[in-house]
Design a protein around this motif. Structure first.
Motif, PDB file in Angstrom:
ATOM      1  N   TYR A 252     -11.086 -22.546   8.297  1.00 20.23           N
ATOM      2  CA  TYR A 252     -11.620 -24.244   8.091  1.00 20.23           C
ATOM      3  C   TYR A 252     -12.994 -24.222   7.728  1.00 20.23           C
ATOM      4  O   TYR A 252     -12.909 -23.766   9.848  1.00 20.23           O
TER       5      TYR A 252
ATOM      6  N   ILE B 247     -15.903 -25.207  10.120  1.00 17.47           N
ATOM      7  CA  ILE B 247     -16.008 -26.520  11.223  1.00 17.47           C
ATOM      8  C   ILE B 247     -16.485 -27.584  11.054  1.00 17.47           C
ATOM      9  O   ILE B 247     -17.175 -28.868  11.496  1.00 17.47           O
TER      10      ILE B 247
ATOM     11  N   ARG C  93     -13.300 -17.211  13.180  1.00 17.96           N
ATOM     12  CA  ARG C  93     -12.875 -17.187  14.714  1.00 17.96           C
ATOM     13  C   ARG C  93     -11.384 -16.364  15.139  1.00 17.96           C
ATOM     14  O   ARG C  93     -10.921 -17.009  14.116  1.00 17.96           O
TER      15      ARG C  93
ATOM     16  N   HIS D  69      -9.217 -18.126  16.251  1.00 21.83           N
ATOM     17  CA  HIS D  69      -8.541 -19.606  17.381  1.00 21.83           C
ATOM     18  C   HIS D  69      -7.772 -20.428  16.102  1.00 21.83           C
ATOM     19  O   HIS D  69      -8.641 -20.577  14.844  1.00 21.83           O
TER      20      HIS D  69
ATOM     21  N   TYR E 278      -7.626 -20.577  10.249  1.00 21.21           N
ATOM     22  CA  TYR E 278      -8.470 -20.447  11.223  1.00 21.21           C
ATOM     23  C   TYR E 278      -9.522 -20.904  11.545  1.00 21.21           C
ATOM     24  O   TYR E 278     -10.039 -21.405   9.976  1.00 21.21           O
ATOM     25  N   MET E 279     -10.841 -21.009  12.791  1.00 23.29           N
ATOM     26  CA  MET E 279     -12.291 -21.365  12.635  1.00 23.29           C
ATOM     27  C   MET E 279     -13.288 -20.440  11.538  1.00 23.29           C
ATOM     28  O   MET E 279     -12.842 -20.193  12.125  1.00 23.29           O
TER      29      MET E 279
ATOM     30  N   SER F 137     -13.998 -28.338  19.031  1.00 25.90           N
ATOM     31  CA  SER F 137     -13.618 -29.436  18.658  1.00 25.90           C
ATOM     32  C   SER F 137     -12.783 -29.998  18.543  1.00 25.90           C
ATOM     33  O   SER F 137     -11.581 -29.621  18.344  1.00 25.90           O
TER      34      SER F 137
ATOM     35  N   PHE G  39     -11.064 -29.896  15.415  1.00 25.52           N
ATOM     36  CA  PHE G  39      -9.251 -28.614  15.273  1.00 25.52           C
ATOM     37  C   PHE G  39      -8.332 -28.360  16.029  1.00 25.52           C
ATOM     38  O   PHE G  39      -7.783 -27.989  15.721  1.00 25.52           O
TER      39      PHE G  39
ATOM     40  N   MET H  20      -2.908 -28.951  19.354  1.00 26.25           N
ATOM     41  CA  MET H  20      -2.362 -28.113  20.229  1.00 26.25           C
ATOM     42  C   MET H  20      -1.569 -28.491  21.704  1.00 26.25           C
ATOM     43  O   MET H  20      -1.322 -28.874  22.521  1.00 26.25           O
TER      44      MET H  20
ATOM     45  N   PRO I 285      -9.819 -19.365  23.183  1.00 28.87           N
ATOM     46  CA  PRO I 285     -10.403 -18.957  23.050  1.00 28.87           C
ATOM     47  C   PRO I 285     -11.347 -18.157  24.458  1.00 28.87           C
ATOM     48  O   PRO I 285     -12.418 -17.780  24.580  1.00 28.87           O
TER      49      PRO I 285
ATOM     50  N   PRO J  24     -19.555 -27.933  17.879  1.00 25.81           N
ATOM     51  CA  PRO J  24     -19.427 -26.688  16.379  1.00 25.81           C
ATOM     52  C   PRO J  24     -19.733 -27.287  15.566  1.00 25.81           C
ATOM     53  O   PRO J  24     -20.431 -26.355  14.383  1.00 25.81           O
ATOM     54  N   GLU J  25     -19.161 -28.599  15.369  1.00 24.12           N
ATOM     55  CA  GLU J  25     -19.437 -28.948  13.989  1.00 24.12           C
ATOM     56  C   GLU J  25     -20.768 -28.968  13.976  1.00 24.12           C
ATOM     57  O   GLU J  25     -21.808 -28.667  12.710  1.00 24.12           O
TER      58      GLU J  25
END
Lengths: 199, 347
Positions: free
Chosen positions: A140, A142, A168, A170, A178-179, B181, B184, B188, B196, B239-240
């Motif tokens: 994906y 970002i 990454r 993640h 994943y990112m 993000s 993202f 979760m 991370p 991060p975007e």
């Protein structure tokens, strides 16, 4: 350690038949046939009748023929994952309490199935999954939100914005991906060596 | 004592953000010692000394108006920086009430809240907002309650639903973050969200933090400090938008580090919410340039030593690799090797 240290990636355990379930829905892709056939054999041994309430949705590899001889009530073979997922969605919309879901195949296939299961609020104890086959990842972006499929390399060019993305470790269950983050933002053009790492 | 707002400072383009001498003195330095490693450094969010950043539940400082404008700029370009799953509506109201009650109680010169049953009247003088609405009726507000109130607050907010022995990231306003993000990470669990972060999982930091937070009690909020570094006083290091701020990291030299390199400190507060039983996680960002920091001799010595000896995994995770040496070199002349007194007090 690129793969094992990922805290956000679900851990899957080997499949086992759960004959307490009233209905058994099996989803498989490619080499995922083997674990599903193993579960079918376990069910036949424990309760032959349960095979009448078992349904298989499968995207082949070479193993499609084996399901036809497995005496399962309903086997559907699909040409590709999107068609299987669409059918899965329809099945879930009509499914009853007591359904057990078995998923077997590559990580990215399981992720896509889990994403839909999550949308339907299936409980964790209703789902089992066994990972086998390719470690290729869905990525994906970002930055532009596009998803690049079947990524086997440490960096990849985004199908949406064409930036080179670093893959990454993640993982998002909601996005089944994943990112990917731009790899050369700090020093334009400075790319690490392209390596096949998710095989 | 209330700060004088600096409504025109910017966190992008020409970067006119700066700290007044008063703001420097109250800066929440996160280093009580000359070296740094993770710990579960959680303490009760009790009122701190008058004038400090912990005097009140939510600190409103001289950057308030400018930070709210910066948030509006981010949201206009990227609406998904605010998100909430449908089942989080009850916690949204909870969170709005917490922020409104606190601001009106602690800063009556700026905010007021009048309640007659469910009919509420909110006034925010610095932002010139005057809003009548019905508590619990989303149609009576121009936006969803969490969106509405966090546009009038400094810092990011994440609302975590509690179920199945876990905390789930399922609503938030995140426009001033250090490289993570919301889009993202939505949906979760607590440990997935923090996946991370290096080293800390192995130190059982998240096991202990989760256990602690699952038992967080209403009326007993907690807080901790976290930190990283940012080039330029840029709030939106998402991060975007990394393609736009990433290049800044390559622009630092030992000559310009004093003005370009900023210590970025997060004052993180956690509150249990009354109706929804959710937990709101406030992440308030404070930025200070090395030059501003060095006006306090003890802090210059302290930060110089922390940066010089930082664990390699943290250097990488915090994104300091390209400019840490330049920052250390810029700070070196301020460190004569003399001891620092324990704690973070300016002297």
């Amino acid at each position: 350690m690129l793969v094992t240290g990922i805290k956000s990636k679900p851990v899957y355990a080997p499949l086992q038949a759960d004959i307490r379930g009233r209905y058994h829905l099996m989803l498989g892709m490619g080499v995922g046939a083997a674990p599903l056939l193993r579960v079918i054999a376990e069910m036949r041994a424990a309760s032959e009748a349960s095979l009448k309430y078992t349904r298989v949705l499968y995207v082949p590899g070479a193993e499609a023929e084996q399901f036809k001889t497995a005496a399962v009530s309903d086997v559907q073979i699909f040409a590709g994952t999107p068609a299987l997922l669409e059918s899965f969605r329809q099945v879930l919309a009509q499914s009853l309490m007591g359904t057990r879901l078995y998923v077997a195949g590559p990580e990215s296939f399981i992720g896509l199935v889990m994403k839909i299961a999550l949308e339907f609020n299936l409980n964790k104890d209703e789902i089992r999954a066994e990972e086998c086959g390719s470690l290729a990842r869905r990525i994906y972006c970002i930055h532009c939100r596009a998803t690049t499929e079947e990524v086997r390399t440490n960096i990849v060019r985004c199908v949406g914005c064409e930036r080179w993305l670093l893959v990454r470790d993640h993982y998002s269950r909601r996005l089944a991906a994943y990112m990917g983050v731009m790899v050369d933002a700090e020093a334009p053009g400075e790319l690490p060596l392209l390596k096949e790492v998710f095989l | 004592m209330s700060a004088v707002f600096k409504p025109h400072e910017t966190f992008r383009d020409d970067f006119t953000y700066a700290n007044s001498p008063q703001a420097i003195r109250r800066f929440p330095l996160p280093f009580p010692e000359d070296n740094y490693m993770y710990s579960v450094n959680i303490e009760p969010h009790m009122p701190g000394p008058a004038g400090s950043v912990t005097e009140f539940a939510f600190d409103v400082d001289e950057h308030y108006v400018a930070e709210c404008r910066e948030r509006a700029i981010v949201l206009a370009a990227e609406p998904l920086r605010y998100q909430a799953l449908p089942h989080m509506m009850s916690s949204q109201w909870d969170c709005m009430e917490l922020i409104m009650d606190s601001l009106a109680r602690d800063y009556p010169e700026h905010f007021s809240l009048a309640k007659q049953g469910n009919r509420w009247h909110w006034i925010n003088r610095p932002l010139e907002i005057d809003q009548h609405f019905t508590f619990g009726d989303a149609a009576s507000l121009p936006r969803e309650p969490l969106d509405y109130i966090t546009r009038q607050a400094q810092g990011d907010f994440v609302v975590m639903d509690q179920r199945e022995g876990d905390l789930w990231t399922e609503a938030g306003m995140v426009t001033t973050q250090a490289d993570w993000s919301l889009d993202f990470d939505m949906g979760m669990t607590f440990k997935e969200w923090h996946g991370p972060v290096p080293l800390a999982h192995e130190l059982q930091v998240f096991d202990r933090a989760l256990k602690f937070l699952l038992n967080l009690r209403l009326g007993a909020p907690v807080r901790r400090l976290n930190w990283t570094m940012t080039i330029n006083p840029r709030l939106d290091t998402s991060p975007e938008n990394y393609p736009f701020w990433g290049p800044d990291r390559a622009s630092v030299t030992a000559q310009n580090a004093g003005d370009r390199v900023h210590l970025r400190v997060e004052l993180q507060g956690l509150w249990r919410l009354p109706r929804s039983n959710a937990v709101v996680f406030g992440i308030r960002c404070y930025l200070i340039s090395l030059r501003e920091l060095a006006t306090v001799p003890k802090w210059a010595r302290r930060v110089h030593r922390v940066l010089r000896h930082l664990h390699p995994a943290l250097i990488d995770y915090k994104g300091l690799t390209r400019y840490r040496e330049a920052a250390v070199a810029w700070l070196a002349p301020f460190d004569d090797g003399s001891p620092t007194t324990p704690g973070t007090a300016s002297e």
